[in-house]
Design a protein around this motif. Structure first.
Motif, PDB file in Angstrom:
ATOM      1  N   VAL A  57      28.368  29.238  41.031  1.00  0.00           N
ATOM      2  CA  VAL A  57      29.687  29.281  41.667  1.00  0.00           C
ATOM      3  C   VAL A  57      30.781  29.038  40.640  1.00  0.00           C
ATOM      4  CG1 VAL A  57      31.195  28.096  43.313  1.00  0.00           C
ATOM      5  CG2 VAL A  57      28.839  28.625  43.944  1.00  0.00           C
ATOM      6  N   ALA A  58      30.559  28.097  39.734  1.00  0.00           N
ATOM      7  CA  ALA A  58      31.556  27.809  38.698  1.00  0.00           C
ATOM      8  C   ALA A  58      31.798  29.036  37.817  1.00  0.00           C
ATOM      9  CB  ALA A  58      31.092  26.617  37.850  1.00  0.00           C
ATOM     10  N   GLN A  59      30.725  29.776  37.507  1.00  0.00           N
ATOM     11  CA  GLN A  59      30.877  30.975  36.685  1.00  0.00           C
ATOM     12  C   GLN A  59      31.665  32.059  37.418  1.00  0.00           C
ATOM     13  OE1 GLN A  59      29.882  31.220  33.338  1.00  0.00           O
ATOM     14  NE2 GLN A  59      29.734  29.026  33.791  1.00  0.00           N
ATOM     15  N   VAL A  60      31.394  32.213  38.713  1.00  0.00           N
ATOM     16  CA  VAL A  60      32.149  33.201  39.487  1.00  0.00           C
ATOM     17  C   VAL A  60      33.628  32.834  39.521  1.00  0.00           C
ATOM     18  CG1 VAL A  60      32.480  34.196  41.785  1.00  0.00           C
ATOM     19  CG2 VAL A  60      30.167  33.859  40.905  1.00  0.00           C
ATOM     20  N   LEU A  63      31.062  33.873  48.452  1.00  0.00           N
ATOM     21  CA  LEU A  63      32.420  33.586  47.992  1.00  0.00           C
ATOM     22  C   LEU A  63      33.316  34.763  48.343  1.00  0.00           C
ATOM     23  CD1 LEU A  63      30.330  32.134  45.866  1.00  0.00           C
ATOM     24  CD2 LEU A  63      32.449  31.664  44.610  1.00  0.00           C
ATOM     25  N   ARG A  64      34.441  34.507  48.987  1.00  0.00           N
ATOM     26  CA  ARG A  64      35.416  35.536  49.333  1.00  0.00           C
ATOM     27  C   ARG A  64      36.718  35.228  48.601  1.00  0.00           C
ATOM     28  NH1 ARG A  64      33.324  34.122  54.483  1.00  0.00           N
ATOM     29  NH2 ARG A  64      31.942  35.733  55.373  1.00  0.00           N
ATOM     30  N   TYR A  65      37.320  36.254  48.021  1.00  0.00           N
ATOM     31  CA  TYR A  65      38.544  36.066  47.235  1.00  0.00           C
ATOM     32  C   TYR A  65      39.333  37.371  47.226  1.00  0.00           C
ATOM     33  CZ  TYR A  65      35.841  38.527  43.699  1.00  0.00           C
ATOM     34  OH  TYR A  65      35.087  39.456  43.030  1.00  0.00           O
ATOM     35  N   SER A  80      24.786  39.879  44.688  1.00  0.00           N
ATOM     36  CA  SER A  80      25.406  41.160  45.033  1.00  0.00           C
ATOM     37  C   SER A  80      26.900  40.937  45.184  1.00  0.00           C
ATOM     38  CB  SER A  80      24.811  41.729  46.331  1.00  0.00           C
ATOM     39  OG  SER A  80      25.062  40.855  47.418  1.00  0.00           O
ATOM     40  N   SER A  81      27.667  42.030  45.063  1.00  0.00           N
ATOM     41  CA  SER A  81      29.131  41.956  45.179  1.00  0.00           C
ATOM     42  C   SER A  81      29.621  43.228  45.835  1.00  0.00           C
ATOM     43  CB  SER A  81      29.758  41.780  43.794  1.00  0.00           C
ATOM     44  OG  SER A  81      31.164  41.687  43.897  1.00  0.00           O
ATOM     45  N   GLU A 101      33.683  40.087  48.074  1.00  0.00           N
ATOM     46  CA  GLU A 101      32.669  39.076  48.387  1.00  0.00           C
ATOM     47  C   GLU A 101      31.585  39.083  47.322  1.00  0.00           C
ATOM     48  OE1 GLU A 101      31.068  39.843  52.226  1.00  0.00           O
ATOM     49  OE2 GLU A 101      32.881  39.218  53.303  1.00  0.00           O
ATOM     50  N   VAL A 102      31.115  37.886  46.983  1.00  0.00           N
ATOM     51  CA  VAL A 102      29.976  37.728  46.067  1.00  0.00           C
ATOM     52  C   VAL A 102      28.924  36.886  46.798  1.00  0.00           C
ATOM     53  CG1 VAL A 102      29.151  36.817  43.869  1.00  0.00           C
ATOM     54  CG2 VAL A 102      31.425  37.868  44.021  1.00  0.00           C
ATOM     55  N   ASP A 103      27.705  37.402  46.878  1.00  0.00           N
ATOM     56  CA  ASP A 103      26.604  36.686  47.520  1.00  0.00           C
ATOM     57  C   ASP A 103      25.624  36.205  46.459  1.00  0.00           C
ATOM     58  OD1 ASP A 103      27.531  37.038  50.113  1.00  0.00           O
ATOM     59  OD2 ASP A 103      26.515  38.966  50.348  1.00  0.00           O
TER      60      ASP A 103
END
Length: 564
Positions: free
Chosen positions: A477-480, A506-508, A548-549, A557-559
């Motif tokens: 998560v920190a890298q994303v 993660l949604r952004y 995945s993204s 979104e990134v899963d």
């Protein structure tokens, strides 16, 4: 599986013949200690002479067959590991009650019923995994280790019958225990591998020299023959609904101990062990039930897996299940040798105590390691702490607890059963209010990395997740967050956990991440505008088990998926 350091012969390996035979003899000597339980019932039932020795022989025959069942590797029967069978105190209380209610026949009939209960439970264990997480299995193993140490100490001091300390017993137990410890810690090779057997031999020799070992009291008046077929003429089978509840409770307690022991042997054979294999556990519970059925048919108490043997495997580094077959065959052969029944029936209590106390250390520490591998919050801490305390009290106040109603004695009179029942009940209560799917929103002005790491750490402790998995997830998560940068605006993180996986979303605001399957070349990293993002995406693919993204309108979104 990854081979642990110090493991000499793994579960599927075949040791040299000499190692195989001597290892089996060592386990037989340790397991023979549990013959004390059918001997107690035989004495209370008034069996003497030939009938008494036939009971010992039939018990050895039953435990040999039960051990072979447990060590098998098949679709439905056997756990596939070195996990020998033994007699257990779990069935002692219900058996004593059945003896008073309907005699030996009721013990044997209800033991068969308890075996069928375990066989019926085995197929649905996988559905009960939420009720029996690994930290509970670790607690069960730790309680077993504590119980073994307590029983071992009582035998070593000679106070098993409520009498005063026998001054000579601690001397014998000390010599035997010191031999085991010295050989295990300061030697290697065969001396370390067979430390328990050598210690038992030293204990027998010391007992004989000090007048504690007396084989003559076990000798039948008509003498001993070289070989003898045990007589089953005194065996009958009765069933009574009044005795059902205690035996069902004992069957459940036996099932839980089997689950803990099979989990333990899985861990011993795999350095990277992360969770119990329920297929192996289910086969082990089925075999354990079949073993109890065989024990009932042959006129003895119910059987269970033996934690001391697993502790011995840990101490010696020999976990080959071929040794289990040799143990089973050895007991079956000894069942037809009356002299073996005499020797085992006359085993000196201080020798029993030394062997139990030695193996208890390895069993107890293994349980603690399984517990501390998880991140525990206040809920889980209370579950483990209260349950462990109840198990200790059941051992300290054994006489007081045995004054409880008969139906409750199988629970209150056994530290393992009481501790396990408390753990399961408290775990159910403490699950109230714990959500498996949680969300957090990180505002642009917040320190996103710090907030995300704190969020995952707090949730990991509530879920009792593995520390290494939570750390990997926090790193991912920190890298994303670092790649998408401050232009991503408000970031939403959703975490979803079960015992087998941890999923993060993660949604952004912005474009989806580039996640190449191959490592970008240095030229691609330097020359391309998205070169650094490609490298970060590749590293994320390597750190997560699945990633995945995708785009979702003006947001992305990134899963991230992590196996647990």
């Amino acid at each position: 599986m990854t081979r642990p350091a110090g493991l000499l012969y793994a579960s599927e390996e075949t040791p040299p013949l000499a190692v195989l035979i001597i290892s089996a003899i060592q386990h037989i000597a340790v397991i023979a200690i549990t013959l004390i339980y059918p001997l107690i019932i035989a004495r209370e039932a008034g069996l003497t002479g030939a009938q008494f020795l036939d009971t010992v022989s039939l018990s050895m025959l039953a435990i040999g067959l039960a051990t072979i069942f447990l060590c098998m590797r098949s679709r439905f029967v056997g756990c596939g590991y070195l996990c020998p069978a033994s007699f257990t105190a779990i069935f002692l209380g219900p058996s004593q009650y059945a003896l008073q209610l309907g005699g030996l026949g009721l013990i044997f009939g209800m033991t068969i019923m308890a075996g069928f209960v375990q066989v019926a439970i085995a197929p649905v264990l996988n559905r009960l995994r939420a009720l029996l997480p690994p930290e509970i299995a670790g607690l069960v193993i730790a309680i077993v280790g504590l119980s073994l140490a307590s029983v071992g100490l009582r035998y070593s001091l000679g106070i098993t019958g409520g009498s005063q300390i026998q001054p000579i017993f601690p001397v014998i137990a000390g010599l035997s225990l010191a031999t085991m410890v010295v050989l295990n810690v300061w030697t290697s090779g065969y001396a370390k591998m067979f430390c328990a057997l050598i210690g038992v031999i030293v204990g027998y020799a010391a007992s004989a020299a000090l007048g504690v070992l007396d084989l003559s009291v076990m000798m039948p008046t008509q003498g001993l023959s070289l070989l003898h077929l045990p007589d089953m003429g005194h065996i009958e089978y009765k069933f009574d609904g009044l005795a059902l509840a205690p035996f069902v409770v004992a069957a459940i307690g036996s099932t839980l101990r089997t689950m803990g022991d099979v989990t333990n042997v899985q861990r011993l054979n795999d350095k990277d062990w992360v969770r119990p294999d329920f297929r192996s556990i289910s086969g082990g519970v089925t075999s354990n039930g079949l073993g109890s059925i065989v024990c009932g048919l042959m006129g003895c108490l119910g059987s269970n897996t033996y934690s001391s043997s697993i502790g011995l495997s840990s101490a010696t580094g020999v976990t080959s299940r071929k040794v289990g077959y040799a143990i089973g065959a050895g007991f079956i052969l000894l069942a037809f040798v009356p002299a073996a029944a005499v020797v085992f029936a006359a085993m000196p209590p201080p020798v029993m105590g030394a062997a139990l106390f030695f193996t208890s250390a390895f069993v107890f520490v293994t349980g603690l390691q399984m517990i501390t591998a998880r991140m525990l919050d206040a809920r889980k801490t209370l579950v483990i702490g209260f349950s462990f305390a109840m198990a200790v009290m059941a051992d300290i106040y054994r006489d007081l607890f045995m004054t409880a109603p008969v139906a409750l004695q199988p629970i209150l009179g056994n530290p393992l059963v009481l501790g396990t029942v408390c753990a399961i009940a408290l775990n159910l209560i403490m699950r109230i209010g714990v959500r498996k799917r949680v969300n957090i929103t990180i505002e642009p002005e917040q320190n996103s990395r710090m907030v995300a790491e704190q969020f995952l750490t707090e949730q990991g402790t509530r879920w009792a997740a593995r520390r290494d998995v939570v750390n990997r997830a926090a790193f991912g998560v920190a890298q994303v967050l670092e790649v998408i940068g401050p232009t991503a605006g408000r970031v939403e993180i959703e975490a979803n956990f079960d015992e087998f996986s941890l999923n993060l979303r993660l949604r952004y605001t912005g474009a989806p991440l580039l996640i190449p399957e191959t490592r970008p070349t240095p030229r691609q990293i330097v020359a391309s505008e998205d070169g650094e993002q490609r490298l970060a995406g590749y590293l994320l693919r390597r750190s997560a088990d699945r990633i995945s993204s995708r785009a979702d309108g003006d947001r992305a979104e990134v899963d991230l998926h992590y196996e647990h």
